[in-house]
Design a protein around this motif. Sequence first.
Motif, PDB file in Angstrom:
ATOM      1  N   LEU A 179       0.843  -1.198   0.000  1.00 18.82           N
ATOM      2  CA  LEU A 179       0.000   0.000   0.000  1.00 18.82           C
ATOM      3  C   LEU A 179       0.882   1.253   0.000  1.00 18.82           C
ATOM      4  O   LEU A 179       1.962   1.262   0.582  1.00 18.82           O
ATOM      5  CB  LEU A 179      -0.919   0.014   1.219  1.00 18.82           C
ATOM      6  CG  LEU A 179      -1.836  -1.203   1.406  1.00 18.82           C
ATOM      7  CD1 LEU A 179      -2.705  -1.019   2.629  1.00 18.82           C
ATOM      8  CD2 LEU A 179      -2.683  -1.424   0.172  1.00 18.82           C
ATOM      9  N   GLU A 180       0.404   2.302  -0.635  1.00 18.12           N
ATOM     10  CA  GLU A 180       1.197   3.519  -0.757  1.00 18.12           C
ATOM     11  C   GLU A 180       0.491   4.705  -0.115  1.00 18.12           C
ATOM     12  O   GLU A 180      -0.741   4.761  -0.060  1.00 18.12           O
ATOM     13  CB  GLU A 180       1.471   3.823  -2.236  1.00 18.12           C
ATOM     14  CG  GLU A 180       2.300   2.760  -2.941  1.00 18.12           C
ATOM     15  CD  GLU A 180       2.607   3.137  -4.377  1.00 18.12           C
ATOM     16  OE1 GLU A 180       2.201   4.241  -4.796  1.00 18.12           O
ATOM     17  OE2 GLU A 180       3.252   2.340  -5.070  1.00 18.12           O
ATOM     18  N   LEU A 181       1.292   5.645   0.345  1.00 16.92           N
ATOM     19  CA  LEU A 181       0.733   6.877   0.884  1.00 16.92           C
ATOM     20  C   LEU A 181      -0.129   7.562  -0.172  1.00 16.92           C
ATOM     21  O   LEU A 181       0.234   7.624  -1.342  1.00 16.92           O
ATOM     22  CB  LEU A 181       1.857   7.820   1.316  1.00 16.92           C
ATOM     23  CG  LEU A 181       2.587   7.478   2.609  1.00 16.92           C
ATOM     24  CD1 LEU A 181       3.775   8.410   2.817  1.00 16.92           C
ATOM     25  CD2 LEU A 181       1.651   7.558   3.807  1.00 16.92           C
ATOM     26  N   ASP A 219       8.072   3.103   7.860  1.00 13.43           N
ATOM     27  CA  ASP A 219       6.890   2.276   7.625  1.00 13.43           C
ATOM     28  C   ASP A 219       6.684   2.017   6.133  1.00 13.43           C
ATOM     29  O   ASP A 219       6.036   1.043   5.749  1.00 13.43           O
ATOM     30  CB  ASP A 219       5.640   2.961   8.182  1.00 13.43           C
ATOM     31  CG  ASP A 219       5.589   2.913   9.701  1.00 13.43           C
ATOM     32  OD1 ASP A 219       6.377   2.151  10.293  1.00 13.43           O
ATOM     33  OD2 ASP A 219       4.765   3.644  10.282  1.00 13.43           O
ATOM     34  N   TYR A 220       7.216   2.922   5.301  1.00 16.97           N
ATOM     35  CA  TYR A 220       6.958   2.832   3.860  1.00 16.97           C
ATOM     36  C   TYR A 220       8.206   2.529   3.041  1.00 16.97           C
ATOM     37  O   TYR A 220       8.113   1.909   1.985  1.00 16.97           O
ATOM     38  CB  TYR A 220       6.316   4.137   3.362  1.00 16.97           C
ATOM     39  CG  TYR A 220       4.941   4.324   3.911  1.00 16.97           C
ATOM     40  CD1 TYR A 220       3.840   3.786   3.257  1.00 16.97           C
ATOM     41  CD2 TYR A 220       4.724   4.966   5.119  1.00 16.97           C
ATOM     42  CE1 TYR A 220       2.566   3.910   3.784  1.00 16.97           C
ATOM     43  CE2 TYR A 220       3.456   5.097   5.657  1.00 16.97           C
ATOM     44  CZ  TYR A 220       2.380   4.570   4.995  1.00 16.97           C
ATOM     45  OH  TYR A 220       1.123   4.678   5.513  1.00 16.97           O
ATOM     46  N   VAL A 221       9.349   2.966   3.510  1.00 19.09           N
ATOM     47  CA  VAL A 221      10.592   2.741   2.765  1.00 19.09           C
ATOM     48  C   VAL A 221      11.668   2.303   3.748  1.00 19.09           C
ATOM     49  O   VAL A 221      11.932   2.993   4.733  1.00 19.09           O
ATOM     50  CB  VAL A 221      11.056   4.016   2.030  1.00 19.09           C
ATOM     51  CG1 VAL A 221      12.270   3.701   1.160  1.00 19.09           C
ATOM     52  CG2 VAL A 221       9.933   4.601   1.191  1.00 19.09           C
ATOM     53  N   GLY A 267      10.416   8.010  -6.611  1.00 15.30           N
ATOM     54  CA  GLY A 267       9.790   9.182  -7.223  1.00 15.30           C
ATOM     55  C   GLY A 267       8.343   9.380  -6.818  1.00 15.30           C
ATOM     56  O   GLY A 267       7.592  10.084  -7.500  1.00 15.30           O
ATOM     57  N   LYS A 268       7.919   8.792  -5.679  1.00 16.08           N
ATOM     58  CA  LYS A 268       6.509   8.810  -5.290  1.00 16.08           C
ATOM     59  C   LYS A 268       6.157   9.902  -4.289  1.00 16.08           C
ATOM     60  O   LYS A 268       4.984  10.140  -4.031  1.00 16.08           O
ATOM     61  CB  LYS A 268       6.131   7.457  -4.692  1.00 16.08           C
ATOM     62  CG  LYS A 268       6.357   6.269  -5.607  1.00 16.08           C
ATOM     63  CD  LYS A 268       6.088   4.969  -4.853  1.00 16.08           C
ATOM     64  CE  LYS A 268       6.381   3.761  -5.723  1.00 16.08           C
ATOM     65  NZ  LYS A 268       6.179   2.495  -4.967  1.00 16.08           N
ATOM     66  N   PHE A 345      17.902  10.724  14.086  1.00 16.17           N
ATOM     67  CA  PHE A 345      16.949  11.289  13.110  1.00 16.17           C
ATOM     68  C   PHE A 345      15.570  10.817  13.590  1.00 16.17           C
ATOM     69  O   PHE A 345      15.201   9.657  13.424  1.00 16.17           O
ATOM     70  CB  PHE A 345      17.227  10.770  11.707  1.00 16.17           C
ATOM     71  CG  PHE A 345      18.479  11.344  11.090  1.00 16.17           C
ATOM     72  CD1 PHE A 345      18.403  12.274  10.085  1.00 16.17           C
ATOM     73  CD2 PHE A 345      19.737  10.937  11.541  1.00 16.17           C
ATOM     74  CE1 PHE A 345      19.570  12.809   9.511  1.00 16.17           C
ATOM     75  CE2 PHE A 345      20.887  11.457  10.990  1.00 16.17           C
ATOM     76  CZ  PHE A 345      20.794  12.408   9.969  1.00 16.17           C
ATOM     77  N   ALA A 346      14.809  11.721  14.195  1.00 16.49           N
ATOM     78  CA  ALA A 346      13.555  11.357  14.857  1.00 16.49           C
ATOM     79  C   ALA A 346      12.343  11.861  14.073  1.00 16.49           C
ATOM     80  O   ALA A 346      12.415  12.868  13.370  1.00 16.49           O
ATOM     81  CB  ALA A 346      13.534  11.918  16.281  1.00 16.49           C
ATOM     82  N   ASP A 347      11.206  11.123  14.238  1.00 16.55           N
ATOM     83  CA  ASP A 347       9.940  11.496  13.592  1.00 16.55           C
ATOM     84  C   ASP A 347      10.142  11.791  12.099  1.00 16.55           C
ATOM     85  O   ASP A 347       9.696  12.804  11.581  1.00 16.55           O
ATOM     86  CB  ASP A 347       9.322  12.720  14.264  1.00 16.55           C
ATOM     87  CG  ASP A 347       8.855  12.405  15.671  1.00 16.55           C
ATOM     88  OD1 ASP A 347       8.768  11.216  16.007  1.00 16.55           O
ATOM     89  OD2 ASP A 347       8.588  13.349  16.433  1.00 16.55           O
ATOM     90  N   VAL A 348      10.818  10.858  11.427  1.00 17.90           N
ATOM     91  CA  VAL A 348      11.113  11.040  10.013  1.00 17.90           C
ATOM     92  C   VAL A 348       9.841  10.691   9.213  1.00 17.90           C
ATOM     93  O   VAL A 348       9.401   9.551   9.194  1.00 17.90           O
ATOM     94  CB  VAL A 348      12.279  10.155   9.559  1.00 17.90           C
ATOM     95  CG1 VAL A 348      12.688  10.501   8.135  1.00 17.90           C
ATOM     96  CG2 VAL A 348      13.472  10.315  10.505  1.00 17.90           C
ATOM     97  N   LYS A 349       9.262  11.710   8.592  1.00 19.80           N
ATOM     98  CA  LYS A 349       7.964  11.539   7.942  1.00 19.80           C
ATOM     99  C   LYS A 349       8.021  11.900   6.462  1.00 19.80           C
ATOM    100  O   LYS A 349       8.567  12.917   6.066  1.00 19.80           O
ATOM    101  CB  LYS A 349       6.909  12.409   8.631  1.00 19.80           C
ATOM    102  CG  LYS A 349       5.512  12.278   8.064  1.00 19.80           C
ATOM    103  CD  LYS A 349       4.488  13.064   8.874  1.00 19.80           C
ATOM    104  CE  LYS A 349       4.197  12.381  10.190  1.00 19.80           C
ATOM    105  NZ  LYS A 349       3.064  13.043  10.896  1.00 19.80           N
ATOM    106  N   LEU A 350       7.395  11.022   5.666  1.00 20.60           N
ATOM    107  CA  LEU A 350       7.242  11.238   4.224  1.00 20.60           C
ATOM    108  C   LEU A 350       5.878  11.847   3.947  1.00 20.60           C
ATOM    109  O   LEU A 350       4.908  11.528   4.614  1.00 20.60           O
ATOM    110  CB  LEU A 350       7.348   9.912   3.468  1.00 20.60           C
ATOM    111  CG  LEU A 350       8.712   9.373   3.098  1.00 20.60           C
ATOM    112  CD1 LEU A 350       8.547   7.984   2.501  1.00 20.60           C
ATOM    113  CD2 LEU A 350       9.427  10.282   2.123  1.00 20.60           C
ATOM    114  N   SER A 351       5.812  12.667   2.911  1.00 21.93           N
ATOM    115  CA  SER A 351       4.531  13.212   2.473  1.00 21.93           C
ATOM    116  C   SER A 351       4.378  12.987   0.978  1.00 21.93           C
ATOM    117  O   SER A 351       5.343  13.078   0.219  1.00 21.93           O
ATOM    118  CB  SER A 351       4.425  14.708   2.792  1.00 21.93           C
ATOM    119  OG  SER A 351       4.433  14.893   4.188  1.00 21.93           O
ATOM    120  N   LYS A 352       3.156  12.665   0.602  1.00 21.31           N
ATOM    121  CA  LYS A 352       2.866  12.377  -0.806  1.00 21.31           C
ATOM    122  C   LYS A 352       2.854  13.661  -1.604  1.00 21.31           C
ATOM    123  O   LYS A 352       2.333  14.683  -1.142  1.00 21.31           O
ATOM    124  CB  LYS A 352       1.490  11.695  -0.912  1.00 21.31           C
ATOM    125  CG  LYS A 352       1.175  11.167  -2.282  1.00 21.31           C
ATOM    126  CD  LYS A 352       2.001   9.955  -2.638  1.00 21.31           C
ATOM    127  CE  LYS A 352       1.557   9.375  -3.977  1.00 21.31           C
ATOM    128  NZ  LYS A 352       2.322   8.189  -4.347  1.00 21.31           N
TER     129      LYS A 352
END
Length: 352
Positions: A179-181, A219-221, A267-268, A345-352
């Motif tokens: 599943l993807e963001l 969680d995603y990468v 590239g997502k 490196f804390a709370d590392v978050k990706l955004s779509k």
Amino acid sequence: MKSIYKKKVHILLFAVLCLTVLLFIPQKVQAAAVKKPSQVKNLTVKLTAKRAAKLIWKKAAHAKKYQVYCSVNGGKYKKIKTTKAASVTHKKLKTGAVYVYKVRGINQGKKGSYSSVQRIRTLADTKPGLSAAVTGTTAVLEWNKVKNATGYYLYKAGANGKWNKITAIKERSYVVNGLELGGVYSYKVVPYLRADGKTFKGSSSVKKITMPASGWLLDYVQPYAKPLSYESYHARAFTMRGTSYTHGFAVRGTLRNDEGIYFNLGGKYTSLTFKTGIKDGKYTARRPAKVTIKADGKTIENGIFEIKDDEAFSIHTINVKGCKDLRIYIVPGDIIKLPDTEYGFADVKLSK
């Protein structure tokens, strides 16, 4: 005169007697000709529709008609049909039930032995319900048991909205990966009953999963390429300024120039946010470190900074739009004087 009268009476009595004999003898002969039917053999019962069954049996000797009896869910047998044919269709069956049938032949008042019993099951007309527990890129789909179901078909909606079957499964859970963001996914579960070479489907349940636009990086990468030893990198919980973090990673200042933490973003995604600081620990000295972040081999804007030992966290947001290969380096050199300091490196978050 009297003799003539007696003669007439005798003649009348004789006529009545003859008539009685004539009437009585055929009945006795006919009764003697009625035979008890033999036992009904080769009874078969097949489900022909979700709520209909067809019974077929071999004709029994001396049977003029047949009585069909049925028991539902272990209840008493009840006669459902009397027929001259050697078959019958039973309609309007209850859903989610067990039917047991037996048949016997009859010939006037005489009844033959019952056949061996045959049973069928009907699929319950209840929706299984469908839930999804999502963690990162994985969703665990679960549903309830449907009575008399052989198994369950699981479908996924395509981009055109058409349902595509994923699998047929007997269990009541299924794990979906990848599943993807920002993604929207729809799943459907359909119970089915397999009987007599046919498949009967029940009522379906649908679940829509809308993924968040942002999520924790790990969680995603996951890191890839160069395997780093635990002494150099780990993603276990760590503390900075007395606060524990699990959505990030800590790095020692002992990485070589060619080492880094590599992520295939594909590239997502568009942005990456995180906070940095020196991990809590007993160090000989707490030293700042230089960080370089590269996207597809090129240094990112705002991708070079220092991790300092100060009271405030350093919070960063970098543009990773279109980035496939993201690399984070802790560059050794004059800035890092001692190798034992660890940087978080804390709370590392990706955004779509």
